[in-house]
Structure formats: structure tokens, C-alpha cells
Design an enzyme around this catalytic site. Structure first.
Site, short mmCIF file in Angstrom:
data_model
loop_
_atom_site.label_atom_id
_atom_site.label_comp_id
_atom_site.label_asym_id
_atom_site.label_seq_id
_atom_site.Cartn_x
_atom_site.Cartn_y
_atom_site.Cartn_z
N CYS A 127 0.83 -1.08 0.32
CA CYS A 127 0.17 -0.57 0.11
C CYS A 127 0.62 1.60 0.01
CB CYS A 127 -0.40 0.37 1.08
SG CYS A 127 -1.61 1.55 1.35
N GLY A 213 -6.57 0.72 -12.13
CA GLY A 213 -6.86 1.00 -13.51
C GLY A 213 -6.41 0.90 -15.17
N GLY A 239 -3.72 -4.99 -12.13
CA GLY A 239 -3.60 -4.08 -12.63
C GLY A 239 -3.79 -3.43 -13.74
C1 SIN Z 1 -5.94 1.24 1.20
O1 SIN Z 1 -7.18 0.25 1.79
O2 SIN Z 1 -5.57 2.07 1.81
C2 SIN Z 1 -5.73 0.24 -0.23
C3 SIN Z 1 -4.80 -0.45 0.09
C4 SIN Z 1 -3.84 -1.01 -0.60
O3 SIN Z 1 -3.42 0.23 -1.26
O4 SIN Z 1 -3.26 -2.05 -0.72
#
Ligand code: SIN
Length: 295
Positions: A127, A213, A239
Site C-alpha cells: 500500500c 485501473g 493491475g
Molecule cells: C487502502 O486501504 O488504503 C488501500 C490498500 C492498498 O493500497 O493496498
């Protein structure tokens, strides 16, 4: 376009109904939505990322739609251990639980809660917008190796989801492999932001987030291609996939299976639609396709 033989497959230690999985973060917060996606034709599902303590996530706005995709900064909102209750509805199904933590021990503690109900784990080491989590650890090969080893020691198939926001993704993939990963998932979102020209401020509450996207599909293909050259464990492409042809392209780059995320927002029936185009009784064995663009 070529087609593939239908039927179940085992990828990274997890038995899937086909090569198509729901990616983490999309409709993965409830047992009901996971069950719906499985009924719609997905071969497996990955849950929303679950962490060591409940989190509300970043302040809004958390999502902005852009050309070719979405930029999100959700901030890993999750109910932590209570998520176990959601998994009753999908018991025995190919459900991979996405877990995160701020250290190897936290990854292992979270995974331990789901040890008896998860078909596998996907470690969110990617993330791009949660300080102290995700890519903060996932950009360091030593930490990737340690987190992977800590979770893999529980005896459940362990996949590692990688960030593209590094100079050399293959180095990170190799670290996951050294830690005992059963598969690598590539890629998570690409660090991105938008600014409101009328407000003269970033659009997202967190200022920046991650782009997903179709805009990132070529980046994901390149990462899968590089990982295939560097690693021996299966790669799961993720992805910007939105068509059967995209699935085949990911496989030709080196993916043994493919996760679909943002495209579900536009078409909840996308798994059935893609499977309808991808599979045929006279189709090719996927092993002939995976990595065939190399050499
Ligand atoms: C999020 O919940 O912030 C997205 C999770 C991610 O990008 O892995």
C-alpha cells in the site's frame, strides 16, 4: 485471441476454480460480497487487507476517478480480528486473506487469527499511502523476507503483493521468494495525486494515493515480465486487467493467474464475462501460455 482449457488450477498452494481472482480492496469487506463475486464466476477472492487493530482509514475524500482509472487513499480501514465473522459465509471457498502489519511479528499475529479459515494469505507489503505499513516495509528487501518467513511459518500458503514504486521490483520479488513465499502478486497501486485547480489543494484527504485501473496495465505487465525473469515461484498478475485479452497478455508476460480489481467497479459481472471469452473446451493448456513472451 487464443482460449484456455477450463477447469480448476492450483496456484501458489491455493486451489482456484479458474485463473481469475478478485483483487484485494474491492468488494472484499464482507462475506456476502465475497460470496457474490465467487458466484459470478471468479476462481478465487482476496479480502480487504486486515491489520493488527481496527482502523478508520484516511480522512475523505478517499477516492477520485481519473482518466483510465481511480486514485484511492483509503488508509487501510478494517475491523481487525472481528473480520473473522465475515468468513463464515465463504467457509471452504478459495478465499485468500490479505493481511498487513507494521513489523514481521504483527503480520504473523494477524495471520494467526485466520489460520484455520484462510485458503492462503496475501501479505500487503505494498500500500503506497499508509505510513508505517505496506510499501514502507515492502520497499526493503530484508523486511519483505522477514515478514514472509514469519507468516509462512504458520503453514498456510503465503503470497506477497509487491509495490511497483521501487527502482527494481525483481529484487523485492526475490526477497519474498527467499522468505518462503508460495507466490508473488504484482502489482499494487502506483503512487499518484490530483490537485483541484479551483480549490488550489490536493483532491484527496491524504493528499496522495495510489492509481489503479487500465492506466497502469502496461506498468503491471512490465513488472510481471521482470519478475518472471528473476523468480521461480508463480506470479499473479494484477493491475488494470479488464478483458480476456488483458488476462492472456499478463500470462504471456509470466503470470500464472490474474487478479481483477478496479474493472469490477464498472462491471460487477466481469468475472463471468471474461471467463466466457477466455475458456473453451478446445483451448490451450495455460502452461503453454504462461511466460511464452520470453526467450
Ligand atoms: C487502502 O486501504 O488504503 C488501500 C490498500 C492498498 O493500497 O493496498
Amino acid at each position: 485471441m487464443c482460449t484456455l482449457l477450463p477447469g480448476p488450477v492450483e496456484i501458489g498452494g491455493v486451489r482456484l476454480k479458474n485463473h481469475l481472482l478478485l483483487a484485494a480492496g474491492i468488494l472484499g469487506s464482507t462475506g456476502a460480497s465475497l460470496a457474490r463475486i465467487l458466484r459470478s464466476g471468479a476462481g478465487g477472492v482476496v479480502t480487504k487487507s486486515i491489520g493488527p487493530r481496527p482502523m478508520e482509514g484516511h480522512p475523505g475524500p478517499c477516492l477520485v476517478v481519473v482518466d483510465g482509472g481511480v486514485v484511492n487513499a483509503m488508509g487501510l480501514p478494517n475491523p481487525s480480528a472481528d473480520f473473522i465473522n465475515e468468513l463464515t459465509a465463504v467457509r471452504g471457498e478459495p478465499v485468500v486473506v490479505s493481511v498487513f502489519g507494521g513489523a514481521p511479528e504483527e503480520f504473523a499475529s494477524v495471520a494467526e487469527w485466520f489460520r484455520d479459515v484462510a485458503a492462503g494469505f496475501e501479505l500487503n507489503l505494498s500500500c503506497p499511502h499508509a505510513e508505517g505499513y505496506g510499501a514502507s516495509l515492502g520497499s526493503d528487501p530484508d523486511l519483505v523476507e522477514e515478514c514472509t518467513r514469519a507468516v509462512r511459518s504458520l503453514g498456510v500458503p503465503t503470497w506477497v503483493k509487491l509495490t511497483p514504486n521501487v527502482t527494481d521490483i525483481a529484487t523485492i520479488g526475490a526477497a519474498a521468494e527467499r522468505g518462503g513465499a508460495d507466490a508473488i502478486v504484482a502489482i499494487n497501486t502506483v503512487k499518484a495525486m490530483r490537485i483541484s485547480t479551483s480549490l488550489r489543494r490536493p483532491v484527496l484527504g491524504n493528499r496522495f494515493g495510489g492509481l489503479s485501473g487500465s492506466a497502469i496495465f502496461p506498468i503491471a505487465v512490465r513488472c510481471v515480465y521482470d519478475l518472471y525473469e528473476a523468480c521461480s515461484i508463480p506470479i499473479i498478475g494484477c493491475g488494470g486487467v479488464s478483458s480476456a485479452d488483458n488476462v492472456l497478455e499478463m500470462m504471456m508476460a509470466g503470470a500464472s493467474a490474474v487478479e481483477i480489481g478496479s474493472a469490477v467497479l464498472a462491471d460487477i459481472g466481469i468475472f463471468g464475462r471474461i471467463a466466457g471469452e477466455l475458456y473453451a473446451s478446445d483451448g490451450a493448456d495455460a502452461r503453454e501460455i504462461v511466460g511464452c513472451a520470453h526467450g
